[in-house]
Design a protein around this motif. Structure first.
Motif: not given
Length: 884
Positions: A631-659
């Motif tokens: 439970c603890v490690a899964f939550g911390l893993s999601m913590d880092y996952g959210v940080f990464l995905l939020s910036r990927i999503k922000e740029e994808y919304d801005r450019t439409g360029d997946h890679e």
């Protein structure tokens, strides 16, 4: 697609549009709209209107928390592994009530030295000790070898014997009684030496050691963390902010736990999680917020605007991350053991308090500091004259190149990494579950020494057997028949009893195998299934508690996993709007935990590295620990996952360029996540220096999981898998897309203009371009859009902008009066440069809305006609770098 901001009040765009929507224009008013300051939201006004008052209130609340949380550890228990509604719990309570002597929790080990325990002088002194112990308040059921001559109370070598008793009350009361009476009995007493042991002594000593170790861990973690933060931020002022947020979260959680002890049992082990998560998450959140605030300042924003932008972007991500971690920890509330529930109480409180401090106190501090957040740059002596921006840019370029390398060989990286993680987790297939005992303590602990003497030198431990409680009216013949059936059961060495009182009795059953071995656990099941005529029977003992704990966890574990998975899927969908990304997040998070579970079995169960790490392997793992660590490690893993995905999503919304978005996300968060993971690992390793084995296992195991997640899963698996899934990564059916558009969460806006960095690199401003000098070269450079329509049906541009290719392969659009907008390399930029492609119409519409094309003469598209645009100077536009 690049975000192009129009005048205040105009409609900007954050992504490609369906064909035809670009022509739906609104007639602008006749007045020229001047650029104005960025809108400040209500939350920003709330946390920044009176920053001094906010900080003063926080100081007062923190002082009250110190007072309210004082002495919290003394009110906590060190047990909680037993399910309260289990058969063994019922039988234990009934035996304590009816037969106190059957459940001794206090043992005095009487060592006669070279003499025999049957020596008259030794026997006389033992009798005096027994009488004194029976006279102590709060102690009942006192018995001794010299009274009963029971073989189980005499060592096989005849040099040691036991006095057994029961201390009444709950764990707190029992601990207070032990503290009062133990000094009067321990030590030399005439011809004998007395040592104090038993379950209550083990629990009390464990509680004391945990408090001492926690203080030492804090003294180790705080200075090391401060040094690492200075290395990350450079500024000593910026480095202090995460520590202050962590201290507020820890002190506040202690006050919450102190209040909870008035209503329910709370495990002292939860104190370790409070310190670890309080520091770790506070540092994560503060890193993310302070980093974004400094970027906004570097982009030229004033302090209030920078705080507002930071809260709308990084602040939302922090809130979202806190929710995901809290949900993972809340899953432990479904289990009946208060050991696990205590971690849920502590974890949820510290996560929410850390987020609250990061979103309220930290912005107030940033408002007061402003640009002074960069003061006291301690790295200046080490930079040797190099510019700070160059170092930051180099880091961004390194992560960008690494992401591109991984995506070029995505199948290789994905397969090799996944197979490697699975192999690291294989030792967990041989896991054996047991219960915590005295061997959790360091080798020299007095209560452990007593238990080892009993385990190694006595013919059957007084606390290591099984007790069968028999309730109901019965004849002597019925009791004899039941005893005969028990003696014939496989795995039974000896049966004593029955001991009777009113309408209840009990038998003591000594098993042939180990106290918690598989044979003894099977014996528990056989005894419970045994026909008992007219009696109601129930079985307790160490093995029975283990059987019930395993059954309780197995019964509730699917519910806990379902809560974590379902809520994680929902929250990640709300963040990304994708169906595939939430599934990827759950699977990759699970993979990140395999190394932790494999190491736990290989090290702590099998005993590898036990000499270096200074612990004693019991050959099994305490039943509740894997659940807690998951439970603890899964939550911390999601913590880092959210940080990464939020910036990927922000740029994808801005450019439409997946890679490009994946590269962008990793270049912007890779260093941040790694730094946060290293700091959290330092905190967890400090916790892992504990002398209590379970705490050591928890700290070192989660430290390993955090590092594997940040350095392997986020750096290798995430970009590789997202490359393989391509644009399908962002797919969602139409009903879910509509749901996300209405309820979805996001960072709300794109990156600040002119993000810090050097020219021509991630995070840097674009190089200057002038007509006739087109950096990069290539088709479409320096030419106006074809015709009057920008190559797009439905959008006419009377004074089309100049389109150029940037050095990085993007598209630079220059409108009238020098207004510029830049689109990142990818499909959107190619659409602009060639006048073809699915992104072109949406891009052209955005240029119109920003004033890059002029202004419309009509209020929309009339069937069969195209709206005309008449020339007019644009009022505002913003250069947006493809690297944020």
């Amino acid at each position: 697609m690049s975000e192009v901001n129009g005048p205040p009040g105009s409609s900007g765009s954050s992504g490609p549009r369906p064909a035809g929507t670009g022509s739906q224009c609104v007639e602008p008013g006749p007045e020229r709209v001047e650029p104005g300051p960025q809108r400040i939201g209500g939350w920003t006004r709330f946390v920044t209107a009176r920053p001094r008052i906010a900080l003063l209130a926080a100081l007062v609340i923190t002082a009250l928390a110190v007072f309210a949380g004082s002495g919290v550890a003394d009110r906590m228990g060190s047990g909680g592994w037993q399910a309260p509604d289990a058969e063994s719990s019922y039988a234990t309570e009934a035996l304590e009530r009816e037969f106190p002597a059957s459940q001794p929790n206090l043992l005095l080990l009487v060592d006669s030295g070279t003499a025999s325990v049957d020596d008259p002088a030794v026997a006389a002194e033992a009798a005096r000790l027994t009488e004194r112990l029976a006279a102590e308040q709060g102690i009942s059921g006192v018995t001794s070898y010299w009274q009963t001559k029971a073989p189980a109370l005499r060592a096989e070598d005849g040099r040691e014997a036991l006095i057994a008793a029961r201390i009444g009350g709950d764990e707190t009361e029992a601990g207070e009684t032990l503290e009062r009476m133990a000094p009067a009995f321990a030590g030399e007493s005439g011809p004998v030496k007395v040592s104090v042991g038993g379950p209550v002594a083990v629990q009390h000593e464990m509680q004391t050691i945990i408090q001492e170790d926690l203080l030492r861990a804090e003294l180790i973690a705080l200075p090391v963390t401060l040094i690492l933060l200075v290395m990350v931020f450079g500024s000593a002022i910026a480095a202090m902010l995460p520590l202050l947020v962590g201290i507020v979260a820890i002190l506040g959680t202690n006050a919450v736990l102190r209040g909870l002890t008035e209503f329910t049992d709370v495990s002292v082990f939860a104190m370790n999680l409070t310190t670890a998560l309080g520091l770790g998450l506070a540092i994560d959140y503060a890193l993310f917020i302070v980093r974004r605030f400094r970027e906004e300042l570097d982009a030229g924003a004033d302090t209030r605007t920078a705080v507002g932008t930071t809260l709308r972007t990084a602040g939302r991500t922090v809130l979202f991350s806190a929710l995901t971690v809290a949900v993972s920890l809340s899953a432990m509330l479904v289990f009946p053991q208060y050991f696990l529930r205590s971690f849920a109480y502590a974890g949820i409180a510290v996560v929410l308090l850390a987020a609250a401090a990061a979103l309220i106190l930290l912005p107030a501090a940033l408002m007061l500091l402003g640009p002074r957040v960069n003061a006291l740059d301690l790295r200046r002596l080490l930079r040797r004259g190099k510019k700070k921006e160059a170092s930051a840019g180099e880091t961004g370029r390194g992560w960008a190149r690494f992401a591109e390398l991984v995506m070029r060989r995505a199948p290789v990286f994905a397969i090799v990494t996944a197979v490697g993680l699975v192999l690291l987790g294989l030792p967990f297939l041989g896991v054996k579950f047991g219960t915590a005992d005295d061997r959790q303590l360091p080798a020299g602990a007095e209560s452990r020494v007593v238990q080892e003497h009993i385990r190694d030198g006595f013919p059957g431990s007084p606390s290591g057997g099984l007790e069968m409680l028999v309730e109901g009216e019965g004849t002597p013949a019925a009791y004899a028949a039941l005893k005969d059936r028990i003696e014939k059961a496989p795995g039974v060495e000896r049966v004593e009893g029955p001991v009777m009182a009113d309408s209840a009795a009990y038998f003591s059953v000594l098993p042939e195998g180990e106290a918690v071995g598989e044979e003894t656990q099977q014996l528990v099941r056989d005894l419970r299934a045994m026909p008992a005529d007219s009696f109601d029977t129930s079985v307790t003992g160490t093995a029975a508690v283990l059987v019930d704990s395993k059954d309780a966890i197995a019964d509730r574990l699917p519910w806990a996993i379902a809560i974590i998975v379902v809520v994680t899927l929902l929250l990640v969908f709300l963040l990304t709007g994708s169906v595939l990304i939430p599934i990827q997040a759950v699977v990759l998070n699970a993979l990140s935990l395999t190394a932790m579970f494999g190491a736990v079995v290989w090290v702590f169960q099998d005993g590898n590295l036990s000499g270096i790490l200074a612990f004693t392997s019991t050959g099994d793992i305490e039943t509740t620990l894997p659940v807690l660590m998951f439970c603890v490690a899964f939550g911390l893993s999601m913590d880092y996952g959210v940080f990464l995905l939020s910036r990927i999503k922000e740029e994808y919304d801005r450019t439409g360029d997946h890679e490009r978005s994946v590269t962008f996300g990793l270049s912007r968060t890779g260093g941040l996540i790694t730094a946060a993971a290293v700091i959290l690992a330092v905190v967890m390793v400090a916790i892992g220096t504990s002398r209590v084995t379970n705490t050591k296992m928890l700290g070192l195991g989660i430290a390993l999981a955090v590092l594997m997640d940040a350095m392997v899963v986020r750096s290798l698996l995430v970009p590789a898998v997202m490359k393989l899934t391509g644009h399908a990564t962002w797919w969602a059916p139409k009903p879910l897309r509509a749901f996300h558009q209405r309820f979805g969460l996001s960072e709300g806006e794109s990156a600040p203009a002119g993000s810090s960095g050097t020219k021509g690199e991630p995070g840097g401003p674009e190089e200057p371009t002038t007509e006739g000098e087109i950096p990069g070269g290539g088709p479409g450079d320096g030419v106006k859009a074809p015709g009057g329509y920008l190559g797009v049906p439905g959008v006419f541009c009377a004074d089309p902008p100049m389109i150029r290719r940037t050095p990085l392969g993007g598209a630079l659009v220059r409108g009238r009066s020098g207004i510029r907008s830049e689109t990142a390399p990818g499909a959107a930029a190619q659409s602009l440069l060639t006048g073809r492609g699915r992104h072109t119409e949406g891009l052209a519409a955005d240029f119109y809305e920003a004033g890059l094309c002029g202004e419309a003469s009509g209020a929309g598209r009339v069937r069969g006609q195209r709206p005309r645009l008449r020339g007019r100077e644009a009022t505002q536009a913003r250069t947006v770098s493809p690297y944020q």
